[in-house]
Each structure stands twice: as structure tokens, then as C-alpha cells.
Design a protein around this motif. Sequence first.
Motif, PDB file in Angstrom:
ATOM      1  N   LEU A 225       0.830  -1.200   0.000  1.00 24.04           N
ATOM      2  CA  LEU A 225       0.000   0.000   0.000  1.00 24.04           C
ATOM      3  C   LEU A 225       0.865   1.251   0.000  1.00 24.04           C
ATOM      4  O   LEU A 225       0.539   2.261  -0.634  1.00 24.04           O
ATOM      5  CB  LEU A 225      -0.925  -0.007   1.220  1.00 24.04           C
ATOM      6  CG  LEU A 225      -2.059  -1.040   1.200  1.00 24.04           C
ATOM      7  CD1 LEU A 225      -2.787  -1.063   2.536  1.00 24.04           C
ATOM      8  CD2 LEU A 225      -3.036  -0.754   0.079  1.00 24.04           C
ATOM      9  N   GLY A 226       1.985   1.177   0.737  1.00 27.45           N
ATOM     10  CA  GLY A 226       2.893   2.316   0.749  1.00 27.45           C
ATOM     11  C   GLY A 226       3.465   2.601  -0.625  1.00 27.45           C
ATOM     12  O   GLY A 226       3.597   3.770  -1.029  1.00 27.45           O
ATOM     13  N   GLU A 227       3.790   1.537  -1.358  1.00 24.61           N
ATOM     14  CA  GLU A 227       4.308   1.723  -2.709  1.00 24.61           C
ATOM     15  C   GLU A 227       3.247   2.309  -3.632  1.00 24.61           C
ATOM     16  O   GLU A 227       3.524   3.160  -4.475  1.00 24.61           O
ATOM     17  CB  GLU A 227       4.796   0.390  -3.262  1.00 24.61           C
ATOM     18  CG  GLU A 227       6.040  -0.158  -2.578  1.00 24.61           C
ATOM     19  CD  GLU A 227       6.486  -1.469  -3.198  1.00 24.61           C
ATOM     20  OE1 GLU A 227       6.050  -1.748  -4.342  1.00 24.61           O
ATOM     21  OE2 GLU A 227       7.243  -2.209  -2.553  1.00 24.61           O
ATOM     22  N   ILE A 228       2.021   1.824  -3.469  1.00 22.46           N
ATOM     23  CA  ILE A 228       0.942   2.297  -4.344  1.00 22.46           C
ATOM     24  C   ILE A 228       0.630   3.761  -4.093  1.00 22.46           C
ATOM     25  O   ILE A 228       0.506   4.569  -5.023  1.00 22.46           O
ATOM     26  CB  ILE A 228      -0.322   1.447  -4.138  1.00 22.46           C
ATOM     27  CG1 ILE A 228      -0.080   0.015  -4.652  1.00 22.46           C
ATOM     28  CG2 ILE A 228      -1.526   2.064  -4.852  1.00 22.46           C
ATOM     29  CD1 ILE A 228      -1.219  -0.940  -4.351  1.00 22.46           C
ATOM     30  N   TYR A 229       0.502   4.142  -2.839  1.00 27.97           N
ATOM     31  CA  TYR A 229       0.059   5.495  -2.506  1.00 27.97           C
ATOM     32  C   TYR A 229       1.205   6.458  -2.239  1.00 27.97           C
ATOM     33  O   TYR A 229       0.990   7.659  -2.079  1.00 27.97           O
ATOM     34  CB  TYR A 229      -0.864   5.445  -1.287  1.00 27.97           C
ATOM     35  CG  TYR A 229      -2.160   4.724  -1.573  1.00 27.97           C
ATOM     36  CD1 TYR A 229      -3.128   5.315  -2.382  1.00 27.97           C
ATOM     37  CD2 TYR A 229      -2.406   3.457  -1.061  1.00 27.97           C
ATOM     38  CE1 TYR A 229      -4.317   4.656  -2.660  1.00 27.97           C
ATOM     39  CE2 TYR A 229      -3.585   2.788  -1.330  1.00 27.97           C
ATOM     40  CZ  TYR A 229      -4.539   3.392  -2.136  1.00 27.97           C
ATOM     41  OH  TYR A 229      -5.704   2.735  -2.416  1.00 27.97           O
ATOM     42  N   GLY A 230       2.442   5.938  -2.203  1.00 32.45           N
ATOM     43  CA  GLY A 230       3.564   6.820  -1.915  1.00 32.45           C
ATOM     44  C   GLY A 230       4.144   7.494  -3.131  1.00 32.45           C
ATOM     45  O   GLY A 230       4.967   8.395  -3.024  1.00 32.45           O
TER      46      GLY A 230
ATOM     47  N   GLU B  16       3.769   7.629  -7.849  1.00 28.36           N
ATOM     48  CA  GLU B  16       2.872   7.600  -8.999  1.00 28.36           C
ATOM     49  C   GLU B  16       2.224   6.229  -9.127  1.00 28.36           C
ATOM     50  O   GLU B  16       2.751   5.221  -8.672  1.00 28.36           O
ATOM     51  CB  GLU B  16       3.667   7.918 -10.277  1.00 28.36           C
ATOM     52  CG  GLU B  16       4.248   9.335 -10.287  1.00 28.36           C
ATOM     53  CD  GLU B  16       4.980   9.610 -11.590  1.00 28.36           C
ATOM     54  OE1 GLU B  16       5.025   8.685 -12.428  1.00 28.36           O
ATOM     55  OE2 GLU B  16       5.489  10.722 -11.751  1.00 28.36           O
ATOM     56  N   THR B  17       1.079   6.206  -9.805  1.00 32.02           N
ATOM     57  CA  THR B  17       0.384   4.943 -10.033  1.00 32.02           C
ATOM     58  C   THR B  17       1.265   4.024 -10.864  1.00 32.02           C
ATOM     59  O   THR B  17       1.738   4.396 -11.931  1.00 32.02           O
ATOM     60  CB  THR B  17      -0.947   5.191 -10.765  1.00 32.02           C
ATOM     61  OG1 THR B  17      -1.734   6.087  -9.986  1.00 32.02           O
ATOM     62  CG2 THR B  17      -1.690   3.886 -10.958  1.00 32.02           C
ATOM     63  N   SER B  18       1.484   2.821 -10.357  1.00 37.50           N
ATOM     64  CA  SER B  18       2.401   1.908 -11.022  1.00 37.50           C
ATOM     65  C   SER B  18       1.707   0.706 -11.641  1.00 37.50           C
ATOM     66  O   SER B  18       2.321  -0.037 -12.394  1.00 37.50           O
ATOM     67  CB  SER B  18       3.445   1.393 -10.017  1.00 37.50           C
ATOM     68  OG  SER B  18       2.808   0.642  -8.996  1.00 37.50           O
TER      69      SER B  18
END
Length: 346
Positions: free
Chosen positions: A315-320, A322-324
Motif C-alpha cells: 500500500l505504501g508503494e501504491i500510494y507513496g 505515482e500509479t504503477s
Amino acid sequence: MRASRLLSILLTLQAKGRVTARTLADEFEVSERTIYRDIDSLSEAGIPVYSERGSDGGYRLLDGYRTRLNGLSAEEADALFLTGLPGPAADLGLGAVMAGAKNKLLTALPEGLRRGAEQMQNRFLLDTPAWFAQAEQPEHLQEVAKAVWEQRFIDIRYRAWKAEKRRRVAPLGIVLKSGSWYLVGAVEGNPRTYRISRILEFSLTDARFERPADFDLAAYWHESTRRLEAELHPNRATLRLSPWGRKMFEAFLPPYVCAHAEFGDKPDETGWTTVSLPVGSIRQTCVDLLRFGAEAEVLSPPDLRAAMAEIAGGLGEIYGGETSGREGSLSRDVDAPASPPDLKSD
């Protein structure tokens, strides 16, 4: 069906005075032998039914006997009107029957009890579906109800979780649970539970079956659901909950989990509380606990804590940034939870 016929016979005798067995048999479309047994049952129940021989003979009630329901207490009369479920009755095709029965019951009640019964209907309502959910209206519900009532085998094609199956079922009863309809039926003598909305094909056969004398629908249902809930939650986990998390505990978790949770003696100096609770699969437990956000921390077991950490990192990667388009970690191949609607269906 027989209880309804007995009451109808009683009301017929009250209205007509003297009626022959042949007349009753024709009216209720049964044999005279059946009427004889029904009259014996009424007599055994304390109803003063007398038989008179001769050309003008027949059955009659003791002079002055009336089937008024004035033996009910006020509380009993009120409680009767809590049993009326107009929505489910209509789904079963019995809406008009129930409305007629309620009107007859109100008419038979003394004036004082009638007012209380009417108030009960206006002040209490049973709404069976869960919040934000719509009650099911399965395609084959009324046909299943007919089969249950007439004790006739049915052939069904059923969509279970793993595959579609065909079964010949002896329908024993119908249960309404949280807005969903279930059929309890025997397959080769063993009771099973089927969600009626998952019946894809239905055929009512002409073959009849004898209902097991010792089968208790309520007892079977309570035991099977209790067993299912225990099977779905075979493990335990330990959590820390913030004050807000503790407040939302019952709102976020299933009733079975809440009922079997064990809280610590008192909150720590920061106000957080420790709780031990039953859990099922890693996947399903993560889904449940994510509702708490950062207001809950998994202490054990280690694999559940690791799964929550992995999800939090994702979740941190997703919301931290750009959209990946990264696929969430909950899509990994973890054991899927069993589904309560199937219960013991096969």
C-alpha cells in the motif's frame, strides 16, 4: 397441512352445526377415513365433538362451544403478531394466506387483546437482510417450498464453489438467514444445505419420500452453522487495538469472532488493548483486519503479521508515488476462505 385442516374442520362445525363425514371429506378433498382420524384428534385435544347416528346424523360440537381465542394472555396474543413476516411470506407465495390468517386472528381476539396486537404490528418490525444488502428472491423459491410441503423429491443442478453438480434431493425445510434463502435437504439420507439462489436448474418429481420422524430443522440448522463457524476459524491471533480500534471491534469483525474474543485485563499506559481472537485463513483475516487501518497491530502468529506487513508495504508503494499498476499482495495464491452460504452442501 393437517393442522390447518383440523382448524378448518373445527370452524366448519362451529358455523354449520352438524356435518357428515362425507361432506367434510368432499370439502377438504380427503377420504372419509382421514376425517375419522381428524375427528379423533380433535377429541383427544379436548374439543367436544360428538357423533350422531342415523339419516340426520353427523358430527357436531357441544351446544354453546365456541372457538374463541380468549384463553390467550395479552402477552401471548401480542407475541403471535411478531411471527408474521409479510415479505418472506410473499416470497414463498403465502402473502395472501398470511394476510387472511392475521385478519381472522384479529377478528377472533377479544377487543382488549385486539388493540394490543394491532399496536404490536405498528411498533415492531423484523427486517431480515443485513445492512446495505438486498434480500434475495431466488427464481425457484416457491417451487422448492412446494416440494418441501408435498414431500416430493427434486432434481437440481447446483452451482457450488468448486463445480456445478446434479443432485436428487429430499427437501426437508427452508431457512431464511440474513436475507438469503437456504434449502435443507437429504441426499442419500444425509442432510445437506443448499443456497436456493445457486440452483441453476430445478425439476419437481412425482416421487415422494417419508420425512425422518426425528429430524428437527431448527436443531440441524443451529448445529451445522455452529460447526461451520468453528471450522472457518480454527486458529487464534493476538492483536493490539487502539482505543478507537476497540470501539469499532464489534462493527468490523464477524459476530462469531467477537463472541469468542478474549480481551486483556486492562489497557496499557497508552490506552491500547490486547485481544486474542479466532481467525480463519490468512487471506480472509487480512481482509478483516485491514478495516482497522493503523488502529490495530498483529502480534501473532508470525505468518499473519508478515502478511499484514507485506500488504502495508504494498500500500505504501501504491500510494507513496505515482500509479504503477502494481498488483496488490492480496491477489497472491493464498488459501481462499470457505463460504458460509454452502454450509454442508456437496
